[in-house]
Write an enzyme that holds these catalytic residues in place. Structure first.
Site, PDB file in Angstrom:
ATOM      1  N   ASP A 373       0.866  -1.171   0.000  1.00 16.57           N
ATOM      2  CA  ASP A 373       0.000   0.000   0.000  1.00 16.57           C
ATOM      3  C   ASP A 373       0.908   1.227   0.000  1.00 16.57           C
ATOM      4  O   ASP A 373       2.037   1.163   0.500  1.00 16.57           O
ATOM      5  CB  ASP A 373      -0.876  -0.021   1.257  1.00 16.57           C
ATOM      6  CG  ASP A 373      -1.707   1.233   1.400  1.00 16.57           C
ATOM      7  OD1 ASP A 373      -2.341   1.633   0.411  1.00 16.57           O
ATOM      8  OD2 ASP A 373      -1.679   1.829   2.483  1.00 16.57           O
ATOM      9  N   LYS A 374       0.473   2.340  -0.575  1.00 15.37           N
ATOM     10  CA  LYS A 374       1.350   3.522  -0.620  1.00 15.37           C
ATOM     11  C   LYS A 374       1.266   4.355   0.653  1.00 15.37           C
ATOM     12  O   LYS A 374       2.224   4.446   1.417  1.00 15.37           O
ATOM     13  CB  LYS A 374       1.012   4.415  -1.829  1.00 15.37           C
ATOM     14  CG  LYS A 374       1.914   5.672  -1.884  1.00 15.37           C
ATOM     15  CD  LYS A 374       1.519   6.600  -3.000  1.00 15.37           C
ATOM     16  CE  LYS A 374       0.330   7.466  -2.647  1.00 15.37           C
ATOM     17  NZ  LYS A 374       0.650   8.523  -1.643  1.00 15.37           N
ATOM     18  N   THR A 375       0.101   4.921   0.902  1.00 15.59           N
ATOM     19  CA  THR A 375      -0.031   5.890   1.985  1.00 15.59           C
ATOM     20  C   THR A 375       0.093   5.226   3.353  1.00 15.59           C
ATOM     21  O   THR A 375      -0.669   4.317   3.690  1.00 15.59           O
ATOM     22  CB  THR A 375      -1.383   6.624   1.884  1.00 15.59           C
ATOM     23  OG1 THR A 375      -1.502   7.179   0.579  1.00 15.59           O
ATOM     24  CG2 THR A 375      -1.470   7.728   2.921  1.00 15.59           C
ATOM     25  N   THR A 523      -2.390   1.902  -4.845  1.00 17.02           N
ATOM     26  CA  THR A 523      -2.783   3.161  -4.218  1.00 17.02           C
ATOM     27  C   THR A 523      -4.067   3.706  -4.828  1.00 17.02           C
ATOM     28  O   THR A 523      -4.383   3.440  -5.991  1.00 17.02           O
ATOM     29  CB  THR A 523      -1.664   4.213  -4.365  1.00 17.02           C
ATOM     30  OG1 THR A 523      -2.080   5.443  -3.758  1.00 17.02           O
ATOM     31  CG2 THR A 523      -1.315   4.462  -5.821  1.00 17.02           C
ATOM     32  N   GLY A 524      -4.778   4.449  -4.026  1.00 21.15           N
ATOM     33  CA  GLY A 524      -5.957   5.132  -4.516  1.00 21.15           C
ATOM     34  C   GLY A 524      -5.633   6.484  -5.124  1.00 21.15           C
ATOM     35  O   GLY A 524      -6.496   7.141  -5.714  1.00 21.15           O
ATOM     36  N   LYS A 551      -9.195  -3.343  -4.140  1.00 22.98           N
ATOM     37  CA  LYS A 551      -7.828  -3.811  -3.895  1.00 22.98           C
ATOM     38  C   LYS A 551      -7.727  -5.332  -3.909  1.00 22.98           C
ATOM     39  O   LYS A 551      -6.750  -5.895  -4.406  1.00 22.98           O
ATOM     40  CB  LYS A 551      -7.315  -3.249  -2.564  1.00 22.98           C
ATOM     41  CG  LYS A 551      -7.019  -1.751  -2.617  1.00 22.98           C
ATOM     42  CD  LYS A 551      -6.386  -1.243  -1.324  1.00 22.98           C
ATOM     43  CE  LYS A 551      -6.020   0.229  -1.466  1.00 22.98           C
ATOM     44  NZ  LYS A 551      -5.362   0.761  -0.254  1.00 22.98           N
ATOM     45  N   ASP A 569      -1.801  -1.218   5.989  1.00 26.22           N
ATOM     46  CA  ASP A 569      -2.001  -0.778   7.372  1.00 26.22           C
ATOM     47  C   ASP A 569      -3.092  -1.561   8.091  1.00 26.22           C
ATOM     48  O   ASP A 569      -3.368  -1.308   9.256  1.00 26.22           O
ATOM     49  CB  ASP A 569      -2.287   0.722   7.432  1.00 26.22           C
ATOM     50  CG  ASP A 569      -3.545   1.111   6.665  1.00 26.22           C
ATOM     51  OD1 ASP A 569      -4.347   0.210   6.339  1.00 26.22           O
ATOM     52  OD2 ASP A 569      -3.731   2.306   6.392  1.00 26.22           O
ATOM     53  N   ASP A 573      -7.034  -1.771   3.963  1.00 27.72           N
ATOM     54  CA  ASP A 573      -6.389  -2.824   3.178  1.00 27.72           C
ATOM     55  C   ASP A 573      -6.845  -4.222   3.596  1.00 27.72           C
ATOM     56  O   ASP A 573      -6.335  -5.226   3.082  1.00 27.72           O
ATOM     57  CB  ASP A 573      -4.864  -2.746   3.341  1.00 27.72           C
ATOM     58  CG  ASP A 573      -4.311  -1.416   2.862  1.00 27.72           C
ATOM     59  OD1 ASP A 573      -4.712  -0.973   1.768  1.00 27.72           O
ATOM     60  OD2 ASP A 573      -3.494  -0.818   3.574  1.00 27.72           O
TER      61      ASP A 573
END
Length: 677
Positions: A373-375, A523-524, A551, A569, A573
């Protein structure tokens, strides 16, 4: 109420007791706690060893070896009496063990030992009573039992040592706390604390329970709990974990969790369950041990029949058969996998990796791709300055200092990112007057006698001010937010802000790629932002604009090509974590019960994902090494025990067989402990 919470608080001790009662791999008396069994084997070994001395001195082969003669009326019966005590007292764990194994229809190592010592005892007793005329071998029976007891004792010490991490975790907790009452403090047992209580934690003391700081600032050392080596700064509102060591400041902490709800209690529970859980490799080892028992009994019977038929005498034939059964005992095989599991699980917990699903941890060794995941995972999840452009002779520091001076009076996320950048560079703010927000466009004020504005592109377009050279357009194409610094209506700089990439992310990606694992991102965010992050980190692929509910479907797409882990996180997710071959929740902090994840990483450090895969691979390698040693040595030892080299003068006695068997067990135990290196 106090009583109820006292009972809950004592769950630490309960969990420690449960940990100490974990059943080792069929090596102790049924129904007896493990640490008691350890002491029992030690006591039986000492008594049997003392009785073995007169048995040796009364045995003819030993007398011939030493060149002495000790014979008196009834000496044979004294020898029989001593050997009977050693057989019944020293051999008792094995005699009880064979009953248990046969009742469960799972003959194992206890069956082999019990058969071997019983055959030796019955035959030697028959010699003394004149039933058969060959020479008995009570001395070999006694030394065999001594060596087997010693081997079991060493083995069980190793198992206890591997599980000792649980005891260390429990001991982390202090027993008393300074509860704040009526302006003062009173020392109370930790198990009397309830949520809402306030406790004083002085410098150098351990935080007594999970809670939040409400007064004071300090730094705490959480290394024992999370694996985070650097002290973590804590101030009002920050959470602290029970067992962490307070640094230089006194703080008042409000109790949030007690007893089984605390981080440490959950960690202990997870470690215990992971150590107890079975693995596919363990099932393989158990099947191999069963077949080894069948082979040993069959070869033992064939060995006896063969040597007796060849006219070597019943005594020699019995000794060969007993040696085969002793040397084939699958102790090492039974210990090979459980010890590695115990050691690796303890290492993981001490490093801040909490394994919720043992089989998923085993699958991690085969991963071909990791989707991040990015953030909040690859990035910090907060705005920060990524690029600074300076115009008209100004320096980067000049631009940041002036912009931060004005933004320090704003609560906007962009403002906080600019101010944080100035703090990181050690820049002091200038005196500011006439601060004012420009609605929808930015902020302004008078700093050091100059009219300073920090504004967006819309303000520049409205005033007809050129937005600098092509560098600004490049930053905007990367999806970054760009703000401009004007001094007396003259453009002097621009700052690009974005979700800051964690410094550890680059190293995590490099480690994974060195391990042959492809790295991807989900990522969104829009494609421009995703492309920038992917380019900065050197990712193999990225998927942008993916909504939370999409996802899991994206993970399924990747699974068509690779065995994949999802690292996120654990909140939005969750579906993807469940869908992946291995779900890894990162940055869980004190929330260790992330239901959707197979493995929980306490820290927000993506390098830990690479470390988990590395540990999984090393753990599997140790399992294979142990299984190879435990089975491979039998391929050589059993034929020797049967007497295939008798013609060359090489004959193994039951006692020598026991030494070899015990040596293989100890080597397997040591090899498992080497995993820590």
């Amino acid at each position: 109420m106090d009583h109820e919470h006292g009972e809950t608080g004592r769950q630490y001790e309960t969990q420690l007791e449960e940990a100490s009662r974990q059943e080792p791999p069929r090596t102790h008396r049924p129904g007896k706690p493990h640490h008691h069994a350890l002491e029992d084997f030690r006591r039986r070994f000492i008594v049997s060893s003392i009785l073995t001395i007169p048995i040796l001195l009364l045995s003819e082969p030993i007398q011939a070896l030493l060149g002495i003669t000790i014979v008196f009326p009834g000496s044979d019966y004294v020898l029989l009496a001593l050997a009977t005590v050693v057989y019944l007292y020293g051999g008792w764990p094995f005699l009880v063990g064979i009953v248990s194994e046969l009742r469960e229809r799972r003959p194992g190592m206890m069956t082999l030992i019990a058969v071997a010592i019983t055959v030796a005892y019955v035959y030697s007793s028959a010699v003394v009573l004149g039933i058969v005329g060959e020479e008995g071998f009570f001395w070999e029976l006694a030394t065999l039992i001594d060596i087997m007891l010693l081997g079991h004792w060493v083995e069980m010490r190793s198992v206890l040592g591997a599980s000792r991490a649980l005891e260390e975790l429990v001991r982390v907790m202090p027993s008393e706390a300074h509860r704040v009452r009526d302006g003062g403090t009173e020392d109370v047992p930790v198990d009397r604390l309830v949520p809402g209580d306030r406790v004083l934690v002085r410098p150098g003391e351990k935080v007594p329970v999970d809670g939040a700081v409400i007064e004071g600032t300090t730094s705490v050392n959480e290394a024992m709990l999370t694996g985070e080596s650097m002290p973590v700064e804590k101030g009002p509102g920050d959470e602290v974990i029970g067992g962490a060591i307070n640094g230089e400041g006194s703080v008042v902490v409000e109790v949030k969790k007690t007893g089984a709800e605390t981080y440490l209690a959950q960690v202990i529970d997870l470690v215990r369950k992971a150590q107890e859980s079975r693995s596919r490799t363990q099932d393989l080892a158990d099947r191999a041990a069963f077949f080894l028992v069948v082979i040993a009994l069959s070869v033992g019977a064939a060995t006896f029949a063969g040597w007796f038929a060849l006219g070597q005498g019943i005594g020699f034939a019995v000794e060969r058969a007993a040696t085969v059964m002793v040397i084939a005992c699958p102790h090492a095989l039974g210990l090979a996998v459980p010890l590695v599991i115990a050691v690796s699980t303890a290492i993981a917990a001490q490093s801040g990796f909490l394994i919720r699903d043992r089989s998923a941890f085993e699958r991690a060794r085969d991963l071909q791709a990791v989707v991040f995941d990015k953030t909040g995972t690859l990035t910090t999840g907060r705005f920060g300055v990524t690029d600074v452009l300076a115009f008209g002779g100004a320096t980067e520091n000049d631009v940041i200092q002036a912009a931060a001076t004005v933004e320090a009076h704003s609560e906007h996320p962009i403002a906080r990112g600019v101010v944080r950048s100035a703090e990181e560079r050690g820049l002091s703010l200038l005196p500011l007057e006439n601060f004012r927000a420009i609605p929808g466009k930015g902020v302004e004020g008078t700093a050091a006698g100059r009219a300073v504005r920090v504004v967006g592109p819309g303000y520049l377009a409205e005033k007809g001010i050129a937005a600098g050279d092509g560098q600004v357009e490049t930053l905007q194409r990367q999806g970054k937010t760009v703000v401009f610094l004007l001094e007396d209506e003259r453009l002097t700089g621009a700052l690009a802000l974005a979700d800051i990439i964690r410094p550890e992310s680059r190293e995590a990606i490099e480690r994974l790629r060195e391990m042959g694992v492809r790295c991807m991102m989900l990522t969104g965010d829009n494609r421009d932002v995703a492309a920038w992050v992917a380019g900065e980190l050197g990712l193999d692929e990225f998927f942008a604009g993916v909504l939370p509910h999409e996802k899991a479907a994206k993970i399924r797409e990747v699974q068509e090509r690779y065995r994949v882990a999802m690292v996120g996180d654990g909140i939005n997710d969750a579906p993807a974590l469940v869908e992946a071959d291995v779900g890894i929740a990162i940055g869980a902090g004190t929330d260790v019960a992330v239901e959707s994840a197979d493995i929980v990483l306490v820290r927000s450090d993506p390098r830990d994902a690479a470390a988990v895969i590395g540990l999984a691979r090393k753990t599997y390698r140790k399992m294979l090494e142990n299984l190879f040693w435990a089975t491979g040595y039998n391929a050589v030892a059993i034929p020797l025990a049967a007497g295939v080299l008798f013609g060359a003068g090489i004959v193994l006695t039951p006692a020598v067989g026991a030494v070899l068997m015990s040596a293989s067990t100890v080597i397997v135990a040591i090899n498992a402990r080497l995993l820590r290196l």
